[in-house]
Design a protein around this motif. Structure first.
Motif, PDB file in Angstrom:
ATOM      1  N   ILE A 221       0.047   3.389   5.809  1.00 49.06           N
ATOM      2  CA  ILE A 221       1.105   2.552   6.392  1.00 49.06           C
ATOM      3  C   ILE A 221       1.320   1.301   5.538  1.00 49.06           C
ATOM      4  CG2 ILE A 221       1.761   1.123   8.380  1.00 49.06           C
ATOM      5  CD1 ILE A 221       0.370   3.141  10.209  1.00 49.06           C
ATOM      6  N   VAL A 222       0.213   0.662   5.148  1.00 54.30           N
ATOM      7  CA  VAL A 222       0.342  -0.570   4.360  1.00 54.30           C
ATOM      8  C   VAL A 222       0.991  -0.289   3.010  1.00 54.30           C
ATOM      9  CG1 VAL A 222      -0.917  -2.440   3.213  1.00 54.30           C
ATOM     10  CG2 VAL A 222      -1.556  -1.751   5.531  1.00 54.30           C
ATOM     11  N   THR A 223       0.559   0.771   2.344  1.00 56.41           N
ATOM     12  CA  THR A 223       1.099   1.102   1.028  1.00 56.41           C
ATOM     13  C   THR A 223       2.602   1.341   1.099  1.00 56.41           C
ATOM     14  OG1 THR A 223      -0.993   2.172   0.514  1.00 56.41           O
ATOM     15  CG2 THR A 223       0.841   2.651  -0.963  1.00 56.41           C
ATOM     16  N   MET A 224       3.001   2.142   2.086  1.00 55.19           N
ATOM     17  CA  MET A 224       4.411   2.467   2.230  1.00 55.19           C
ATOM     18  C   MET A 224       5.233   1.233   2.587  1.00 55.19           C
ATOM     19  SD  MET A 224       6.337   5.002   1.850  1.00 55.19           S
ATOM     20  CE  MET A 224       7.508   6.157   2.483  1.00 55.19           C
ATOM     21  N   ALA A 225       4.728   0.435   3.506  1.00 58.17           N
ATOM     22  CA  ALA A 225       5.463  -0.759   3.933  1.00 58.17           C
ATOM     23  C   ALA A 225       5.643  -1.715   2.751  1.00 58.17           C
ATOM     24  CB  ALA A 225       4.731  -1.449   5.078  1.00 58.17           C
TER      25      ALA A 225
END
Ligand code: C2E
Ligand code: CA
Ligand code: CA
Ligand code: CA
Length: 278
Positions: A221-225
Motif C-alpha cells: 500500500i505504501v509503495t503504491m501510494a
C-alpha cells in the motif's frame, strides 16, 4: 422434525423481531439526541512520522445517552445509515466541525486540517453545494476540512461519483480514502479518483511488525501510494514497534492510541497549544 423446524422458526423470527425493535428504538432515540444536544465530536490527532508534530485531526461522533452512557458510533451509525437519519446526523457533524474550527481560529490557534467522516448516502449531487454553504456560513476555508470516504463509494466507479469528487476538490477540499484495503478496489484503480490521502486500515496495522502478511500488505500500500503521490496515514497505531515499522516503510502520518485516543475539543486544543509531540 416438523416440531423442531417450527421451534427453530419461532426462535429465529423472535430474534429478528428483537433486532427490528432495537433498531426502531435506536432510531427514535437518535432523533431525540439531535434535538437534545446529546451528540458531541471528539478529535483524534494525526501525527507526522517525520516531525512528530500534530498535522491533522479526525472528528469522531459521540453520543452521550442519558441512561446508557456513551454509545459507540459502531452501534448507531449503521442504524442511521439504514434509516436515512445519517443525512441529518451527517449535516450536524459538518455544522459542528465547522463551528469548532471557526472557534479555534478565533482563539488564534494554528489549526491543521480537520477530517470529517462521510457516509456513502451523503455523497450525492448536492454535497458540493452543502459544503459550500456550511463553509461560507462559518467563514471556514475549504483547506481546513478534509473528507474521509470509504471504498464502497468507488466500487463501480460511477461517473457521477468521480464528478462530485472533482467538484469538491476544485473547491479546495481534500479527500481521504478511509479503511483502505478492506474493500474491493484495486490499487491501480485509484488513479481515477482525485484522492490525496490513503488511510491504511487498522486491521493491517495490528499485526505489524510480526505478521508477515500484514507487513507485505502495508508495504504494498505504501509503495503504491508513493507512486501515486498520495499521503499515507496508518490508523490504529498502538505500539512503538508498529510506529517504527511504518516509519521505515515511508508512511507519512500515524493516528492511534500510541499518541492519543479521540478526545473532547478542549483536550485537543490543549495538545495543540502545548505542542505535544510524538
Ligand atoms: P473510522 O473512521 O475507521 O474511525 C477510526 C476508529 O478507530 C475510531 O472509532 C477510533 O476511535 C478508533 N481508533 C483510533 N485509534 C485507535 C487505536 O489505536 N486502537 C483502537 N483499537 N482503535 C482506535 P470510533 O470513534 O468508535 O468510530 C467507529 C466508526 O464509526 C468510524 O471508523 C467511522 O466509520 C464511524 N464514524 C464515527 N464518526 C462518524 C461520523 O461523524 N460520520 C460517519 N458517517 N461515520 C462516523
Ligand atoms: Ca475515518
Ligand atoms: Ca478509518
Ligand atoms: Ca477502520
Amino acid at each position: 422434525k416438523a416440531v423442531q423446524a417450527e421451534a427453530a422458526f419461532l426462535f429465529y423470527s423472535e430474534e429478528m423481531n428483537q433486532r427490528a425493535k432495537e433498531h426502531l428504538r435506536i432510531e427514535s432515540e437518535l432523533r431525540l439526541a439531535l434535538q437534545r444536544n446529546e451528540l458531541q465530536l471528539y478529535y483524534q490527532p494525526k501525527v507526522s512520522l517525520r516531525s512528530g508534530r500534530i498535522v491533522g485531526a479526525e472528528a469522531l461522533l459521540r453520543w452521550r445517552h442519558p441512561v446508557r452512557g456513551m454509545v459507540s458510533p459502531g452501534v448507531f451509525i449503521p442504524v442511521a445509515e439504514e434509516t436515512g437519519l445519517i443525512l441529518e446526523l451527517g449535516n450536524w457533524v459538518l455544522e459542528e466541525a465547522c463551528r469548532q474550527v471557526r472557534a479555534w481560529k478565533d482563539a488564534n490557534l494554528i489549526m491543521p486540517p480537520v477530517a470529517v467522516n462521510l457516509s456513502a448516502r451523503q455523497f450525492d449531487r448536492r454535497l458540493p453545494e452543502r459544503m459550500a454553504d456550511v463553509l461560507q456560513r462559518h467563514q471556514v476555508q475549504p483547506e481546513q476540512i478534509m473528507l474521509e470516504i470509504t471504498e464502497s463509494l468507488l466500487v463501480g466507479g460511477a461517473e457521477n461519483v468521480v464528478s462530485i469528487m472533482n467538484e469538491l476538490v476544485a473547491m479546495g477540499l481534500a479527500l481521504a480514502l478511509d479503511d483502505f484495503g478492506t474493500g474491493y478496489s484495486s490499487l491501480a484503480y485509484l488513479k481515477k479518483f482525485p484522492i490525496s490521502t490513503l488511510k491504511i486500515d487498522r486491521s493491517f496495522v495490528i499485526g505489524l511488525p510480526y505478521e508477515e502478511n500484514d507487513c507485505a500488505i502495508a508495504r504494498a500500500i505504501v509503495t503504491m501510494a508513493q507512486q501515486l503521490r498520495q499521503e499515507i496515514v496508518a490508523e490504529g497505531v498502538e505500539t512503538a514497534e508498529q510506529m517504527s515499522f511504518l516509519r521505515d516503510l515511508g508512511c507519512d502520518q500515524l493516528q492511534g492510541y500510541l499518541f492519543s485516543q479521540p478526545v473532547p475539543a478542549e483536550d485537543f486544543e490543549r495538545m495543540l497549544r502545548e505542542g505535544k509531540r510524538l
